[in-house]
Write a protein that holds these residues in place. Structure first.
Motif, PDB file in Angstrom:
ATOM      1  N   LEU A  33       0.821  -1.215   0.000  1.00  0.00           N
ATOM      2  CA  LEU A  33       0.000   0.000   0.000  1.00  0.00           C
ATOM      3  C   LEU A  33       0.856   1.266   0.000  1.00  0.00           C
ATOM      4  O   LEU A  33       0.445   2.299  -0.542  1.00  0.00           O
ATOM      5  CB  LEU A  33      -0.913   0.015   1.223  1.00  0.00           C
ATOM      6  N   VAL A  34       2.014   1.191   0.605  1.00  0.00           N
ATOM      7  CA  VAL A  34       2.852   2.379   0.811  1.00  0.00           C
ATOM      8  C   VAL A  34       3.259   3.056  -0.495  1.00  0.00           C
ATOM      9  O   VAL A  34       3.078   4.273  -0.648  1.00  0.00           O
ATOM     10  CB  VAL A  34       4.095   2.024   1.648  1.00  0.00           C
ATOM     11  N   PRO A  35       3.798   2.325  -1.480  1.00  0.00           N
ATOM     12  CA  PRO A  35       4.191   3.004  -2.731  1.00  0.00           C
ATOM     13  C   PRO A  35       3.022   3.651  -3.462  1.00  0.00           C
ATOM     14  O   PRO A  35       3.208   4.603  -4.217  1.00  0.00           O
ATOM     15  CB  PRO A  35       4.796   1.868  -3.573  1.00  0.00           C
ATOM     16  N   ILE A  70      -1.698   4.562  -0.343  1.00  0.00           N
ATOM     17  CA  ILE A  70      -2.994   4.156   0.213  1.00  0.00           C
ATOM     18  C   ILE A  70      -2.853   4.146   1.728  1.00  0.00           C
ATOM     19  O   ILE A  70      -1.989   3.458   2.273  1.00  0.00           O
ATOM     20  CB  ILE A  70      -3.409   2.765  -0.302  1.00  0.00           C
ATOM     21  N   ASN A  71      -3.670   4.915   2.402  1.00  0.00           N
ATOM     22  CA  ASN A  71      -3.476   5.095   3.846  1.00  0.00           C
ATOM     23  C   ASN A  71      -4.521   4.399   4.706  1.00  0.00           C
ATOM     24  O   ASN A  71      -4.754   4.780   5.857  1.00  0.00           O
ATOM     25  CB  ASN A  71      -3.452   6.585   4.188  1.00  0.00           C
ATOM     26  N   SER A  72      -5.179   3.373   4.151  1.00  0.00           N
ATOM     27  CA  SER A  72      -6.120   2.604   4.964  1.00  0.00           C
ATOM     28  C   SER A  72      -5.950   1.123   4.678  1.00  0.00           C
ATOM     29  O   SER A  72      -5.630   0.725   3.552  1.00  0.00           O
ATOM     30  CB  SER A  72      -7.565   3.042   4.687  1.00  0.00           C
ATOM     31  N   THR A  76       2.960  -0.705   8.535  1.00  0.00           N
ATOM     32  CA  THR A  76       3.214   0.688   8.170  1.00  0.00           C
ATOM     33  C   THR A  76       1.912   1.473   8.084  1.00  0.00           C
ATOM     34  O   THR A  76       1.799   2.582   8.588  1.00  0.00           O
ATOM     35  CB  THR A  76       3.956   0.762   6.828  1.00  0.00           C
ATOM     36  N   VAL A  77       0.928   0.895   7.417  1.00  0.00           N
ATOM     37  CA  VAL A  77      -0.400   1.503   7.328  1.00  0.00           C
ATOM     38  C   VAL A  77      -1.237   0.951   8.473  1.00  0.00           C
ATOM     39  O   VAL A  77      -1.426  -0.256   8.586  1.00  0.00           O
ATOM     40  CB  VAL A  77      -1.064   1.191   5.975  1.00  0.00           C
TER      41      VAL A  77
END
Length: 266
Positions: free
Chosen positions: A67-69, A72-74, A92-93
């Motif tokens: 999700l990080v790259p 996406i923050n959920s 991380t998220v």
């Protein structure tokens, strides 16, 4: 799913472990389906994961990294996929977890454990929020009953997501027996609730609509409106004999609710 089916739950056990009233199954026949996967076997063999039981959590962490790259923050998962995390900070998220344990199988404790680990929680307790359970206790009603003999409209409306223990005072367990639940020392971090209609037994649109309505309105009411009769009290025992809940206020709210639904919903 983590396992092949729900028969590894509290209602079934091996012949050597079965208690009175439990069904007997061969646990080996109900084991993790991915044990036969060469890729999964390699992950256990090379020490990437400690056991097959930890594979779902490993998979969740791998997805979380992806999700990080993409900024996406959920991230949200059912409890099975995150059960081996010691803390939400391992991802991380920040993860949100859907807890689906029934209250009579220890759901209150599971919610508290995830909350203490830093997770946001969406309640998905099947004994209150699954709409594939029958509307009423009647042989003509369709639906499963592994989590609840029935989830009628009033039971769902009476659900207290902000104080799970108090549900022991206003309802009974799957088998119609009284419950006794002690509230935790700290109110858990509840982000919301989620109703579910698993569709494998719904063969037509009419069947699905019958299971959804009007119960979905009660779920919405409990998700959006905190009633006066729901108040968290730490370290408090709730049971059929306790008197912590203002049942008259609950009854008044329910009467107003059903009258509004009957008058406004076609």
């Amino acid at each position: 799913m983590k396992r092949k089916n729900i028969m590894l739950g509290g209602g079934y056990a091996s012949a050597a472990e079965a208690k009175p009233g439990q069904g007997i199954i061969d646990k080996k026949a109900q084991n993790f389906p991915y044990e036969k996967s060469p890729a999964c076997q390699a992950l256990v063999k090379n020490g990437t994961v400690g056991s097959f039981d930890e594979l779902t959590t490993w998979f969740g962490k791998e997805i979380n990294k992806e999700l990080v790259p993409h900024k996406i923050n959920s991230f949200q998962s059912w409890q099975d996929g995150l059960s081996h995390l010691k803390s939400a900070s391992e991802m991380t998220v920040k993860p949100t977890v859907n807890v689906w344990d029934t209250l009579f199988w220890g759901g209150t404790e599971v919610v508290s454990q995830f909350s203490q680990k830093g997770f946001d929680i969406v309640l998905s307790n099947p004994d209150y929020l699954y709409l594939d359970m029958p509307n009423e206790i009647d042989p003509a009603e369709r639906g499963y009953y592994w989590a609840a003999r029935a989830n009628p409209l009033k039971k769902i409306f009476s659900f207290a997501p902000g104080n799970l223990a108090q549900n022991a005072e206003t309802s009974v367990d799957r088998d119609g027996k009284a419950m006794s639940i002690t509230s935790p020392a700290t109110a858990p971090s509840i982000k919301g609730i989620s109703g579910h209609l698993w569709s494998e037994t719904q063969r037509t649109d009419a069947q699905a609509e019958y299971m959804m309505y009007p119960r979905i309105f009660a779920i919405a009411e409990r998700a959006w409106n905190k009633p006066s009769w729901e108040n968290f009290k730490a370290n408090t025992v709730y049971s059929s004999e306790s008197k912590h809940v203002n049942k008259q206020a609950l009854e008044n709210d329910y009467n107003h609710f059903v009258n509004a639904v009957g008058a406004r919903v076609v």
